[in-house]
Write a protein that holds these residues in place. Structure first.
Motif, PDB file in Angstrom:
ATOM      1  N   ARG A 141       0.812  -1.215   0.000  1.00  0.00           N
ATOM      2  CA  ARG A 141       0.000   0.000   0.000  1.00  0.00           C
ATOM      3  C   ARG A 141       0.851   1.273   0.000  1.00  0.00           C
ATOM      4  O   ARG A 141       1.748   1.426   0.818  1.00  0.00           O
ATOM      5  N   GLY A 142       0.567   2.161  -0.951  1.00  0.00           N
ATOM      6  CA  GLY A 142       1.266   3.442  -0.980  1.00  0.00           C
ATOM      7  C   GLY A 142       2.596   3.405  -1.725  1.00  0.00           C
ATOM      8  O   GLY A 142       3.162   4.448  -2.029  1.00  0.00           O
ATOM      9  N   ALA A 143       3.105   2.213  -2.006  1.00  0.00           N
ATOM     10  CA  ALA A 143       4.393   2.105  -2.701  1.00  0.00           C
ATOM     11  C   ALA A 143       4.153   1.713  -4.163  1.00  0.00           C
ATOM     12  O   ALA A 143       3.162   1.066  -4.488  1.00  0.00           O
ATOM     13  N   THR A 144       5.050   2.144  -5.035  1.00  0.00           N
ATOM     14  CA  THR A 144       4.932   1.771  -6.434  1.00  0.00           C
ATOM     15  C   THR A 144       5.371   0.323  -6.623  1.00  0.00           C
ATOM     16  O   THR A 144       6.452  -0.062  -6.187  1.00  0.00           O
ATOM     17  N   VAL A 145       4.499  -0.454  -7.247  1.00  0.00           N
ATOM     18  CA  VAL A 145       4.814  -1.860  -7.526  1.00  0.00           C
ATOM     19  C   VAL A 145       5.074  -1.979  -9.025  1.00  0.00           C
ATOM     20  O   VAL A 145       4.246  -1.579  -9.843  1.00  0.00           O
ATOM     21  N   LYS A 146       6.239  -2.502  -9.378  1.00  0.00           N
ATOM     22  CA  LYS A 146       6.560  -2.647 -10.800  1.00  0.00           C
ATOM     23  C   LYS A 146       5.752  -3.773 -11.424  1.00  0.00           C
ATOM     24  O   LYS A 146       5.433  -4.757 -10.758  1.00  0.00           O
ATOM     25  N   ARG A 147       5.446  -3.620 -12.705  1.00  0.00           N
ATOM     26  CA  ARG A 147       4.731  -4.688 -13.413  1.00  0.00           C
ATOM     27  C   ARG A 147       5.486  -6.012 -13.293  1.00  0.00           C
ATOM     28  O   ARG A 147       4.892  -7.068 -13.128  1.00  0.00           O
ATOM     29  N   THR A 148       6.812  -5.936 -13.383  1.00  0.00           N
ATOM     30  CA  THR A 148       7.603  -7.176 -13.324  1.00  0.00           C
ATOM     31  C   THR A 148       7.519  -7.820 -11.941  1.00  0.00           C
ATOM     32  O   THR A 148       7.580  -9.038 -11.814  1.00  0.00           O
ATOM     33  N   ASP A 149       7.348  -6.994 -10.890  1.00  0.00           N
ATOM     34  CA  ASP A 149       7.161  -7.563  -9.549  1.00  0.00           C
ATOM     35  C   ASP A 149       5.846  -8.331  -9.495  1.00  0.00           C
ATOM     36  O   ASP A 149       5.764  -9.406  -8.900  1.00  0.00           O
ATOM     37  N   LEU A 150       4.806  -7.733 -10.111  1.00  0.00           N
ATOM     38  CA  LEU A 150       3.508  -8.410 -10.141  1.00  0.00           C
ATOM     39  C   LEU A 150       3.606  -9.725 -10.915  1.00  0.00           C
ATOM     40  O   LEU A 150       3.060 -10.746 -10.502  1.00  0.00           O
ATOM     41  N   LEU A 151       4.331  -9.684 -12.024  1.00  0.00           N
ATOM     42  CA  LEU A 151       4.510 -10.906 -12.810  1.00  0.00           C
ATOM     43  C   LEU A 151       5.189 -11.983 -11.977  1.00  0.00           C
ATOM     44  O   LEU A 151       4.750 -13.129 -11.936  1.00  0.00           O
TER      45      LEU A 151
ATOM     46  N   TYR B  92       2.110   0.127 -10.799  1.00  0.00           N
ATOM     47  CA  TYR B  92       0.887   0.544 -10.120  1.00  0.00           C
ATOM     48  C   TYR B  92       1.126   0.796  -8.633  1.00  0.00           C
ATOM     49  O   TYR B  92       2.108   0.313  -8.063  1.00  0.00           O
ATOM     50  N   LYS B  93       0.177   1.531  -8.089  1.00  0.00           N
ATOM     51  CA  LYS B  93       0.260   1.851  -6.671  1.00  0.00           C
ATOM     52  C   LYS B  93      -1.139   1.723  -6.088  1.00  0.00           C
ATOM     53  O   LYS B  93      -2.106   2.184  -6.696  1.00  0.00           O
ATOM     54  N   PHE B  94      -1.256   1.094  -4.928  1.00  0.00           N
ATOM     55  CA  PHE B  94      -2.561   0.983  -4.301  1.00  0.00           C
ATOM     56  C   PHE B  94      -2.712   2.080  -3.246  1.00  0.00           C
ATOM     57  O   PHE B  94      -1.874   2.239  -2.367  1.00  0.00           O
ATOM     58  N   LEU B  95      -3.807   2.839  -3.366  1.00  0.00           N
ATOM     59  CA  LEU B  95      -4.139   3.843  -2.357  1.00  0.00           C
ATOM     60  C   LEU B  95      -5.477   3.476  -1.764  1.00  0.00           C
ATOM     61  O   LEU B  95      -6.331   2.915  -2.439  1.00  0.00           O
ATOM     62  N   GLY B  96      -5.693   3.841  -0.520  1.00  0.00           N
ATOM     63  CA  GLY B  96      -7.003   3.566   0.065  1.00  0.00           C
ATOM     64  C   GLY B  96      -6.877   2.722   1.310  1.00  0.00           C
ATOM     65  O   GLY B  96      -5.787   2.330   1.681  1.00  0.00           O
TER      66      GLY B  96
END
Ligand code: CA
Length: 227
Positions: free
Chosen positions: A169-179, A223-227
């Motif tokens: 949460r709040g941090a930028t997650v790279k697409r490659t990290d998600l992969l 992407y980054k998750f906020l909320g």
């Protein structure tokens, strides 16, 4: 099991730390220069980093600074040598969480590791079983989700994407990290696959998918998750 990254160029020190940490039940990875350590830390979920100060290629300071600049908030314990008092202050200013001075006792180091792990939300542990943001409620245990009280159908992948984003949460997650994290080695897809999944996910959880308030695009990165 928490995962610890040791970035240390002295083989005996690294090996000794690893043996003791593995004995304590930790999963351990060793990198022997600053650059390789930084790359590994950015690309993999890690719960804590033991970071030597004097390293080939990139110093401990530079690694620390680069990690924090990229919103990687993994707790860092600096390993400093005697007489580097000023350096300790600089290390803490650059975002290290704690330090120990060589030579240090194993008990002292373990106590500091425990303290840091207690304080930070682990990267590798499963998160809380339910999560609420806006009018959305996620139940990760039963793979059940609602928005404004209405059931929404999320795929297992979509739950895993959300779980990973929310745990950062709040941090930028790279697409490659998600992969790496969500798809792993199974039919290794492209970053476009990630984008397509995010688009679908937004249609399900965002009130206005064109102007998302929870899953924010970080252009060119991920992407980054906020909320
Ligand atoms: Ca060193």
């Amino acid at each position: 099991m928490a995962k610890i990254l040791i970035i240390e160029d002295e083989p005996e020190m690294a090996r000794g730390l690893m043996d003791n940490l593995v004995f304590e039940g930790y999963e351990v990875k060793i990198e022997t220069n600053g650059e390789a350590g930084l790359q590994y830390a950015l690309a993999n979920p890690i719960d804590l980093i033991l970071l030597d100060l004097m390293l080939p290629k990139l110093s401990g300071y530079e690694v620390c600074k680069a990690l924090r600049a990229q919103n990687k908030l993994t707790p860092i314990i600096m390993l400093t040598a005697k007489g580097q008092e000023i350096d300790k202050v600089l290390g803490l200013e650059l975002g290290a969480d704690d330090y120990v001075t060589k030579p240090f006792g194993l008990r002292e180091l373990l106590a500091r590791i425990h303290a840091q792990l207690r304080r930070h939300k682990p990267d590798t542990a499963q998160d809380a079983e339910t999560c609420a943001f806006g009018d959305v409620i996620l139940d990760f245990k039963h793979y059940h989700a609602t928005k404004a009280g209405e059931e929404i159908e999320l795929t297992a992948k979509e739950f895993e994407i959300l779980r990973f984003l929310i745990s950062h949460r709040g941090a930028t997650v790279k697409r490659t990290d998600l992969l790496d994290k969500v798809w792993g080695l199974e039919d290794y897809p492209t970053t476009r696959t990630v984008d397509n999944h995010i688009l679908k996910l937004r249609k399900k959880i965002e009130s206005d998918p064109a102007n998302p308030e929870f899953i924010i695009t970080v252009h060119g990165i991920g992407y980054k998750f906020l909320g």
